[in-house]
Design an enzyme around this catalytic site. Structure first.
Site, PDB file in Angstrom:
ATOM      1  N   LYS A 181       0.862  -1.186   0.000  1.00  0.00           N
ATOM      2  CA  LYS A 181       0.000   0.000   0.000  1.00  0.00           C
ATOM      3  C   LYS A 181       0.898   1.236   0.000  1.00  0.00           C
ATOM      4  CE  LYS A 181      -1.398   2.919   2.649  1.00  0.00           C
ATOM      5  NZ  LYS A 181      -1.327   4.018   1.704  1.00  0.00           N
ATOM      6  N   GLU A 257       9.534   1.395  10.584  1.00  0.00           N
ATOM      7  CA  GLU A 257      10.595   2.363  10.240  1.00  0.00           C
ATOM      8  C   GLU A 257       9.954   3.741  10.305  1.00  0.00           C
ATOM      9  OE1 GLU A 257      13.641   1.708   9.939  1.00  0.00           O
ATOM     10  OE2 GLU A 257      13.768  -0.412   9.437  1.00  0.00           O
ATOM     11  N   CYS A 291      13.998  10.587   6.103  1.00  0.00           N
ATOM     12  CA  CYS A 291      13.974  10.298   7.538  1.00  0.00           C
ATOM     13  C   CYS A 291      15.385  10.402   8.115  1.00  0.00           C
ATOM     14  CB  CYS A 291      13.405   8.915   7.778  1.00  0.00           C
ATOM     15  SG  CYS A 291      14.254   7.669   6.808  1.00  0.00           S
ATOM     16  N   GLU A 388      10.585  17.022  13.057  1.00  0.00           N
ATOM     17  CA  GLU A 388      11.224  16.529  11.836  1.00  0.00           C
ATOM     18  C   GLU A 388      10.895  17.541  10.735  1.00  0.00           C
ATOM     19  OE1 GLU A 388       9.617  12.763  10.609  1.00  0.00           O
ATOM     20  OE2 GLU A 388      11.503  12.148   9.720  1.00  0.00           O
TER      21      GLU A 388
HETATM   22  P1  NAD Z   1       2.725   8.866   6.916  1.00  0.00           P
HETATM   23  O1  NAD Z   1       2.898   8.224   8.230  1.00  0.00           O
HETATM   24  O2  NAD Z   1       1.756   9.971   6.798  1.00  0.00           O
HETATM   25  O3  NAD Z   1       2.295   7.784   5.815  1.00  0.00           O
HETATM   26  C1  NAD Z   1       2.994   6.569   5.629  1.00  0.00           C
HETATM   27  C2  NAD Z   1       2.043   5.548   5.033  1.00  0.00           C
HETATM   28  O4  NAD Z   1       0.972   5.307   5.938  1.00  0.00           O
HETATM   29  C3  NAD Z   1       1.405   6.006   3.740  1.00  0.00           C
HETATM   30  O5  NAD Z   1       1.227   4.894   2.907  1.00  0.00           O
HETATM   31  C4  NAD Z   1       0.072   6.546   4.209  1.00  0.00           C
HETATM   32  O6  NAD Z   1      -0.912   6.523   3.192  1.00  0.00           O
HETATM   33  C5  NAD Z   1      -0.270   5.580   5.310  1.00  0.00           C
HETATM   34  N1  NAD Z   1      -1.182   6.111   6.322  1.00  0.00           N
HETATM   35  C6  NAD Z   1      -1.353   7.384   6.711  1.00  0.00           C
HETATM   36  N2  NAD Z   1      -2.274   7.452   7.691  1.00  0.00           N
HETATM   37  C7  NAD Z   1      -2.688   6.194   7.924  1.00  0.00           C
HETATM   38  C8  NAD Z   1      -3.629   5.607   8.823  1.00  0.00           C
HETATM   39  N3  NAD Z   1      -4.322   6.334   9.685  1.00  0.00           N
HETATM   40  N4  NAD Z   1      -3.795   4.281   8.796  1.00  0.00           N
HETATM   41  C9  NAD Z   1      -3.097   3.527   7.944  1.00  0.00           C
HETATM   42  N5  NAD Z   1      -2.198   4.007   7.059  1.00  0.00           N
HETATM   43  C10 NAD Z   1      -1.997   5.334   7.058  1.00  0.00           C
HETATM   44  O7  NAD Z   1       4.190   9.301   6.461  1.00  0.00           O
HETATM   45  P2  NAD Z   1       4.599  10.131   5.157  1.00  0.00           P
HETATM   46  O8  NAD Z   1       4.212  11.553   5.388  1.00  0.00           O
HETATM   47  O9  NAD Z   1       4.131   9.459   3.921  1.00  0.00           O
HETATM   48  O10 NAD Z   1       6.179   9.969   5.178  1.00  0.00           O
HETATM   49  C11 NAD Z   1       6.993  10.766   5.944  1.00  0.00           C
HETATM   50  C12 NAD Z   1       7.379  10.085   7.231  1.00  0.00           C
HETATM   51  O11 NAD Z   1       7.964   8.821   6.944  1.00  0.00           O
HETATM   52  C13 NAD Z   1       8.429  10.851   7.989  1.00  0.00           C
HETATM   53  O12 NAD Z   1       8.119  10.859   9.362  1.00  0.00           O
HETATM   54  C14 NAD Z   1       9.702  10.055   7.732  1.00  0.00           C
HETATM   55  O13 NAD Z   1      10.677  10.201   8.714  1.00  0.00           O
HETATM   56  C15 NAD Z   1       9.177   8.678   7.673  1.00  0.00           C
HETATM   57  N6  NAD Z   1      10.126   7.812   6.974  1.00  0.00           N
HETATM   58  C16 NAD Z   1      10.837   6.916   7.710  1.00  0.00           C
HETATM   59  C17 NAD Z   1      11.763   6.095   7.085  1.00  0.00           C
HETATM   60  C18 NAD Z   1      12.549   5.086   7.876  1.00  0.00           C
HETATM   61  O14 NAD Z   1      13.090   4.177   7.264  1.00  0.00           O
HETATM   62  N7  NAD Z   1      12.638   5.186   9.191  1.00  0.00           N
HETATM   63  C19 NAD Z   1      11.977   6.201   5.698  1.00  0.00           C
HETATM   64  C20 NAD Z   1      11.234   7.137   4.986  1.00  0.00           C
HETATM   65  C21 NAD Z   1      10.305   7.941   5.641  1.00  0.00           C
END
Ligand code: NAD
Length: 484
Positions: A181, A257, A291, A388
């Site tokens: 997803k 992650e 991240c 962040e």
């Molecule tokens: P996000 O948490 O908003 O979304 C991540 C995923 O979760 C997406 O597919 C989104 O559609 C889904 N999602 C959002 N709300 C949801 C819910 N209520 N229920 C189920 N799924 C849901 O994150 P983002 O804005 O897409 O990405 C940025 C974040 O990701 C930053 O905090 C970044 O640090 C983190 N990140 C971490 C790593 C790592 O390896 N640690 C790598 C890349 C990004």
């Protein structure tokens, strides 16, 4: 900025990929072009039932994939790697178009993403076990590994290719089947990867991709389905915590992650030129939307001015624009809301007394860009240091007492990665040991490597991806006590 909508490839898959078939849904999701806010494409929006049918497809394919020879699984991953590399330019342009990052970053992402397929094709044939006599001598202890089962993979928008392959690669190597997803801001790359894997010979149902919007109800339903045995999530700490709680109901195996808030510490004996190079890499890879991005620069007062001047010169020379243009070195952020977030964080820093050495405002051409920005004289307690940033903003804090800087570095909820620059390797290693983060860049601004265990501590997550650890995350340990 010049629009890029007209350059999208007309043959791109835009539908759900379920059980080896492309399935169209009447509801559509607009994918927005970060360059001008226009609609780049419309993809099929999967409903809850569609997502559950993807889980069924993965479940139906599981028994056969689990018993497929490791070498055969490896060959399909290897082929996927080769096809991704063959399509590198096409995929890179697609990433730039939907995400905004500059083409050079997108090309690097495709190479990095494909490498997860190559690495895990090599790991697929190295699933280990153990066989030994029990210490008491009465029986034998046999240990083997089995795939966890159907895995739900949820990925963010910032690395649309690499976050997908970092999960699909080890899952398939282990013998798991998956439902991916992707973030609804950037679904096109994930669908293109599914098409590549289909061409590489992945059997029907082994890889499924759905793009629901909103995500919440669909992800909850999949976690409650009794068929999903693994959740591998990359995204924000906030959403990760919600999903961990949901996964707890069915005791689903989780890898998380999550967010980061990396300190970048420059000691007084550091090689300043190399520290500035590292800072540019750690801050500006992906336009700051990583991240792993350096988020808090702690610089010793003896070299603070030289470091600040050098970094400001480099940041000022960056060119904000359409990521597809050869002259552009920083692309727009992915969305209007990300642009507003970054603007608010910079304003909050200014209100708290920080000075703007360069940048400091959003693009005014209708794009979601934000100017590369250096903030100086940031106080240790400035609110921006607790968030962040996820954009091209470098807050610089001057420090005097090297003994204190460890506690400042560790004094946040996150613990993904830290960076430290010093010529004294003894000091660097002691500091690295004491840092509360899953990864450390020692005189280096880039840590990501498919062969290395990637992940964080504290609110940055649970478990590791990449390396052999990434494979183990999709395997259960089976122990047989034998007597004969
Ligand atoms: P996000 O948490 O908003 O979304 C991540 C995923 O979760 C997406 O597919 C989104 O559609 C889904 N999602 C959002 N709300 C949801 C819910 N209520 N229920 C189920 N799924 C849901 O994150 P983002 O804005 O897409 O990405 C940025 C974040 O990701 C930053 O905090 C970044 O640090 C983190 N990140 C971490 C790593 C790592 O390896 N640690 C790598 C890349 C990004």
């Amino acid at each position: 900025m010049k629009s890029n909508a007209q350059k999208l490839d007309a043959t791109l898959p835009l539908d759900s990929f379920i059980g080896g078939k492309w399935i169209s849904h009447s509801k559509k999701i607009d994918v927005t072009n970060p360059v001008d806010g226009s609609t780049l494409a419309q993809v099929s929006c999967a409903g809850v039932e569609d997502c559950l049918s993807a889980v069924d497809a993965a479940q139906n394919a599981f028994a056969s994939w689990k018993s497929t020879a490791p070498r055969a699984r490896a060959e399909i991953l290897r082929k996927s790697y080769e096809l991704m590399i063959a399509d590198q330019e096409k995929l890179a342009r697609l990433i730039t178009m939907e995400n905004g990052k500059v083409l050079s970053d997108a090309r690097a992402e495709v190479a990095y993403a494909a490498e997860f397929f190559r690495w895990f094709s090599e790991e697929a044939v190295r699933i280990d076990g153990d066989y030994r006599r029990a210490p008491g001598g009465a029986n034998w202890l046999m240990v083997s590994r089995q795939p966890v089962g159907v895995a739900l993979l949820a990925t963010p928008w910032n690395f649309p290719a690499a976050m997908a392959t970092r999960k699909i690669g080890p899952a398939l190597a282990a013998g798991c089947t998956v439902v991916l997803k992707p973030a609804s801001d950037t679904p096109l790359t994930a669908l293109a990867i599914a098409e590549i894997m289909h061409r590489a010979g992945v059997p029907d149902g082994v890889v499924n991709v759905v793009v629901p919007n909103p995500s919440g109800p669909a992800v909850s339903a999949m976690l409650k389905s009794d068929k999903v045995r693994k959740l591998s999530f990359t995204g924000s700490t906030q959403v990760g915590a919600v999903l961990l709680a949901q996964a707890a109901e069915k005791i689903i195996n989780c890898t998380m992650e999550l967010g980061g808030n990396a300190p970048f510490v420059v000691f007084d004996d550091a090689d300043i030129v190399s520290a500035i190079d590292g800072a540019m890499l750690a801050k500006m890879r992906n336009g700051g939307a990583a991240c792993t991005a350096a988020n808090r620069f702690f610089v010793h007062e003896k070299i603070y001015d030289a470091f600040a001047d050098g970094l400001t010169a480099r940041m000022s020379s960056l060119v904000l624009g359409n990521g597809l243009d050869a002259t552009t070195t920083v692309g727009p952020l992915v969305s209007k809301s990300q642009q507003q977030r970054v603007a608010e964080l910079v304003d909050s820093a200014k209100n708290a007394g920080a000075k703007i050495a360069c940048g400091g405002s959003a693009a005014t051409d209708g794009s979601f860009g934000y100017q590369p920005t250096v903030l100086t004289d940031v106080a240790f307690n400035a609110p921006i240091l607790n968030e962040e940033i996820f954009g091209p903003v470098a807050p610089l804090v001057r420090f005097k007492d090297s003994d204190d800087i460890l506690s400042h570095s560790n004094n946040v909820e996150h613990g993904l990665v830290s960076y430290v620059y010093t010529r004294d390797l003894g000091r660097g290693m002691r500091f690295a040991e004491a840092l509360e983060s899953g990864m450390v860049g020692l005189n280096r601004g880039l840590v990501s490597d498919p062969a290395a265990p990637f992940g964080g501590v504290k609110a940055s997550g649970l478990g590791r991806e990449g390396a052999h650890d990434g494979l183990l995350a999709f395997l259960e340990t089976k122990y047989v006590a034998g007597n004969w």
